[in-house]
Each structure stands twice: as structure tokens, then as C-alpha cells.
Write a protein that holds these residues in place. Structure first.
Motif, PDB file in Angstrom:
ATOM      1  N   TYR A  11      67.845  51.024  87.242  1.00 42.40           N
ATOM      2  CA  TYR A  11      66.612  51.606  88.136  1.00 42.40           C
ATOM      3  C   TYR A  11      66.108  50.899  89.228  1.00 42.40           C
ATOM      4  O   TYR A  11      66.100  51.429  90.317  1.00 42.40           O
ATOM      5  CB  TYR A  11      65.700  52.059  87.000  1.00 42.40           C
ATOM      6  CG  TYR A  11      64.323  52.733  88.056  1.00 42.40           C
ATOM      7  CD1 TYR A  11      64.394  54.145  88.059  1.00 42.40           C
ATOM      8  CD2 TYR A  11      63.349  51.827  88.516  1.00 42.40           C
ATOM      9  CE1 TYR A  11      63.668  54.784  88.898  1.00 42.40           C
ATOM     10  CE2 TYR A  11      62.425  52.691  89.403  1.00 42.40           C
ATOM     11  CZ  TYR A  11      62.391  53.720  89.326  1.00 42.40           C
ATOM     12  OH  TYR A  11      61.627  54.497  89.966  1.00 42.40           O
ATOM     13  N   GLN A  12      66.031  49.682  89.055  1.00 42.52           N
ATOM     14  CA  GLN A  12      65.401  48.863  90.272  1.00 42.52           C
ATOM     15  C   GLN A  12      66.618  48.629  91.197  1.00 42.52           C
ATOM     16  O   GLN A  12      66.252  48.676  92.554  1.00 42.52           O
ATOM     17  CB  GLN A  12      65.106  47.422  89.781  1.00 42.52           C
ATOM     18  CG  GLN A  12      63.728  47.334  88.725  1.00 42.52           C
ATOM     19  CD  GLN A  12      63.523  46.125  88.106  1.00 42.52           C
ATOM     20  OE1 GLN A  12      64.502  45.172  87.871  1.00 42.52           O
ATOM     21  NE2 GLN A  12      62.314  45.808  87.563  1.00 42.52           N
ATOM     22  N   ALA A  13      67.907  48.752  90.876  1.00 41.31           N
ATOM     23  CA  ALA A  13      68.981  48.429  91.940  1.00 41.31           C
ATOM     24  C   ALA A  13      68.911  49.671  92.837  1.00 41.31           C
ATOM     25  O   ALA A  13      69.031  49.863  93.874  1.00 41.31           O
ATOM     26  CB  ALA A  13      70.193  48.220  91.325  1.00 41.31           C
ATOM     27  N   VAL A  14      68.937  50.858  91.831  1.00 37.05           N
ATOM     28  CA  VAL A  14      68.825  52.138  92.614  1.00 37.05           C
ATOM     29  C   VAL A  14      67.836  52.433  93.393  1.00 37.05           C
ATOM     30  O   VAL A  14      67.704  52.877  94.908  1.00 37.05           O
ATOM     31  CB  VAL A  14      68.990  53.448  91.802  1.00 37.05           C
ATOM     32  CG1 VAL A  14      68.845  54.695  92.200  1.00 37.05           C
ATOM     33  CG2 VAL A  14      70.350  53.457  90.847  1.00 37.05           C
ATOM     34  N   ASP A  15      66.528  52.172  92.841  1.00 35.93           N
ATOM     35  CA  ASP A  15      65.409  52.155  93.763  1.00 35.93           C
ATOM     36  C   ASP A  15      65.297  51.289  94.856  1.00 35.93           C
ATOM     37  O   ASP A  15      64.967  51.591  96.036  1.00 35.93           O
ATOM     38  CB  ASP A  15      64.042  51.657  92.897  1.00 35.93           C
ATOM     39  CG  ASP A  15      62.926  51.773  93.746  1.00 35.93           C
ATOM     40  OD1 ASP A  15      62.336  52.670  94.028  1.00 35.93           O
ATOM     41  OD2 ASP A  15      62.206  50.606  93.927  1.00 35.93           O
ATOM     42  N   ALA A  20      65.923  50.893 100.834  1.00 38.93           N
ATOM     43  CA  ALA A  20      66.676  50.217 101.833  1.00 38.93           C
ATOM     44  C   ALA A  20      67.232  51.568 102.907  1.00 38.93           C
ATOM     45  O   ALA A  20      67.914  51.236 104.081  1.00 38.93           O
ATOM     46  CB  ALA A  20      67.469  49.314 101.637  1.00 38.93           C
ATOM     47  N   GLY A  21      67.124  52.737 102.625  1.00 38.98           N
ATOM     48  CA  GLY A  21      67.648  53.881 103.276  1.00 38.98           C
ATOM     49  C   GLY A  21      69.260  54.250 103.061  1.00 38.98           C
ATOM     50  O   GLY A  21      69.662  54.826 103.609  1.00 38.98           O
ATOM     51  N   HIS A  22      69.666  53.602 102.033  1.00 42.40           N
ATOM     52  CA  HIS A  22      70.931  53.941 101.583  1.00 42.40           C
ATOM     53  C   HIS A  22      71.224  55.127 100.580  1.00 42.40           C
ATOM     54  O   HIS A  22      70.330  55.558 100.059  1.00 42.40           O
ATOM     55  CB  HIS A  22      71.650  52.755 100.674  1.00 42.40           C
ATOM     56  CG  HIS A  22      71.770  51.438 101.428  1.00 42.40           C
ATOM     57  ND1 HIS A  22      72.615  51.355 102.776  1.00 42.40           N
ATOM     58  CD2 HIS A  22      70.989  50.192 101.269  1.00 42.40           C
ATOM     59  CE1 HIS A  22      72.215  50.190 103.218  1.00 42.40           C
ATOM     60  NE2 HIS A  22      71.503  49.288 102.415  1.00 42.40           N
ATOM     61  N   GLY A  43      64.762  61.895  92.372  1.00 43.46           N
ATOM     62  CA  GLY A  43      65.557  62.998  93.125  1.00 43.46           C
ATOM     63  C   GLY A  43      67.099  62.571  93.048  1.00 43.46           C
ATOM     64  O   GLY A  43      67.972  63.167  93.884  1.00 43.46           O
ATOM     65  N   VAL A  44      67.399  61.478  92.158  1.00 46.32           N
ATOM     66  CA  VAL A  44      68.653  61.117  92.127  1.00 46.32           C
ATOM     67  C   VAL A  44      69.481  62.047  91.028  1.00 46.32           C
ATOM     68  O   VAL A  44      68.886  62.380  89.978  1.00 46.32           O
ATOM     69  CB  VAL A  44      68.684  59.583  91.405  1.00 46.32           C
ATOM     70  CG1 VAL A  44      70.197  59.079  91.244  1.00 46.32           C
ATOM     71  CG2 VAL A  44      68.189  58.689  92.538  1.00 46.32           C
ATOM     72  N   LYS A  45      70.700  62.290  91.559  1.00 43.61           N
ATOM     73  CA  LYS A  45      71.502  63.061  90.310  1.00 43.61           C
ATOM     74  C   LYS A  45      71.838  62.008  89.449  1.00 43.61           C
ATOM     75  O   LYS A  45      72.658  60.966  89.697  1.00 43.61           O
ATOM     76  CB  LYS A  45      72.509  63.616  90.991  1.00 43.61           C
ATOM     77  CG  LYS A  45      73.638  64.427  90.062  1.00 43.61           C
ATOM     78  CD  LYS A  45      74.884  65.007  90.939  1.00 43.61           C
ATOM     79  CE  LYS A  45      75.729  65.839  89.876  1.00 43.61           C
ATOM     80  NZ  LYS A  45      76.904  66.167  90.380  1.00 43.61           N
ATOM     81  N   VAL A  46      71.661  62.336  88.091  1.00 46.63           N
ATOM     82  CA  VAL A  46      72.071  61.595  86.942  1.00 46.63           C
ATOM     83  C   VAL A  46      72.961  62.644  85.804  1.00 46.63           C
ATOM     84  O   VAL A  46      72.515  63.592  85.720  1.00 46.63           O
ATOM     85  CB  VAL A  46      70.659  61.093  85.960  1.00 46.63           C
ATOM     86  CG1 VAL A  46      71.144  60.389  84.823  1.00 46.63           C
ATOM     87  CG2 VAL A  46      69.843  60.517  87.042  1.00 46.63           C
TER      88      VAL A  46
END
Length: 190
Positions: A11-15, A20-22, A43-46
């Protein structure tokens, strides 16, 4: 980019990537993973599943930048999946030269061996390799204090994994990562 993993570390990596705008094309989590609901709220597709070899090829064909991160991932990724197109990278809780395999077992082994240092490794995942043997992109390490126990080393190593990801993400996405093979001990810890 796409993530395969679970828990707070994933989660922290995705966050971080989102802040960072990626672009994050999706995350693959195991059933019951608490990070899945939090990621969906962002809003991430899981996609939830237990068969990455079956579930992921179609999803990975859609990855815009061709980069996949395995972070706190319990699945072994089959060679066929690693050949499907994107570049795969793994964040490993341990310095792979001595500590490959399950993070908790690696930390326990390091403490039993009286190690003075421990750390994290970012390495490439390539077909035909054993667990955590891919060429190393980067490593960070830290001191193990004389009074540090398992929880202390685990906490520090998780923070080190996250920091390593944050430091290397832009370079990987820009294609500047130059993985190099390192000498490894024969066994992994499981």
C-alpha cells in the motif's frame, strides 16, 4: 506500472507512486488482504486472486510503462509470467547475498547468526532464477543494535524496503536501472 503484493508495504509503495504523479495500472492482492480495500478507496484497480500465472497475463498486457513491482508478495512468479513482456522488480526484505527467501525467517536467521547489519534489496526478476537471485538494482542496509530483537529489526527493515523503493522508483521508470549479478550463498530461508 503494476504491483503484485500485499499489506501495508505494498500500500505504501502504491501511495508513494501516486503521490509522485506516476500512473498505477493496477494491483494484484491475495484474498482477504486489508490493503485491497484501502487501495480501491484510492481509486486503484485491484484484482484479488491466488493464481497469478492465470490471472495476470491479460492484466499485464495493459501496463502502460512496462514495469511490475513485487512487494510483500507471497507468490512465486512462474517463468511464463516473467516472459510476458513487462520488466519485473522485487523488493526483498534482506540482503540477498546472505538472506534470500521468507523475510521473517531471514531476520530470525540474521539475529541467530549475530549479524551487525541487515537491509533490503531491490532486484530484477528474470525467468529461470531461484528465489531472490535476480540481478541487484540497489541495496540499503542498517545497523542491528546489540539490544535489538526481532520486532526492532523487522520494523527497521520494513522502513528500509519502503525507502529503497522510493529512492529507486524514478530511475526504474526512466530505464536507468542497471541490475548487476551478485555472489549469493547457496540456500534460501523458508
Amino acid at each position: 506500472m503494476f504491483f503484485i503484493g500485499s499489506g501495508a508495504l505494498c500500500y505504501q509503495a502504491v501511495d508513494f507512486a501516486l503521490r509522485a504523479g506516476h500512473g498505477v495500472d493496477g494491483v494484484y492482492c491475495a484474498p482477504g488482504d486489508a490493503a485491497a480495500k484501502r487501495l480501491e478507496r484510492r481509486g486503484v484497480k485491484v484484482t484479488v486472486g491466488e493464481q497469478p500465472g492465470e490471472d495476470l497475463p491479460a492484466l499485464l498486457a495493459q501496463v502502460a510503462d512496462g514495469v511490475v513491482f513485487s512487494i510483500n508478495n507471497a507468490h512465486l512468479l512462474a517463468d511464463e509470467l516473467l516472459r510476458c513482456g513487462p520488466r519485473f522488480f522485487n523488493i526483498h526484505n534482506g540482503l540477498v547475498q546472505r538472506y534470500r527467501g521468507i523475510a521473517e525467517v531471514c531476520i530470525f536467521a540474521a539475529l541467530c547468526r549475530g549479524e551487525a547489519r541487515y537491509g533490503a534489496t531491490l532486484h530484477a526478476l528474470l525467468p529461470g532464477q531461484k528465489v531472490d537471485t535476480g540481478p541487484v538494482v540497489a541495496q540499503l542496509d542498517f545497523d542491528i543494535g546489540a539490544d535489538d530483537g526481532f520486532a526492532d529489526v523487522m520494523r527497521q527493515s520494513l522502513a528500509t524496503c519502503q525507502r529503497l523503493f522510493e529512492l529507486q522508483l524514478a530511475g526504474i521508470l526512466a530505464g536507468r536501472a542497471r541490475p548487476v549479478p551478485v555472489a549469493l550463498e547457496d540456500r534460501a530461508f523458508s
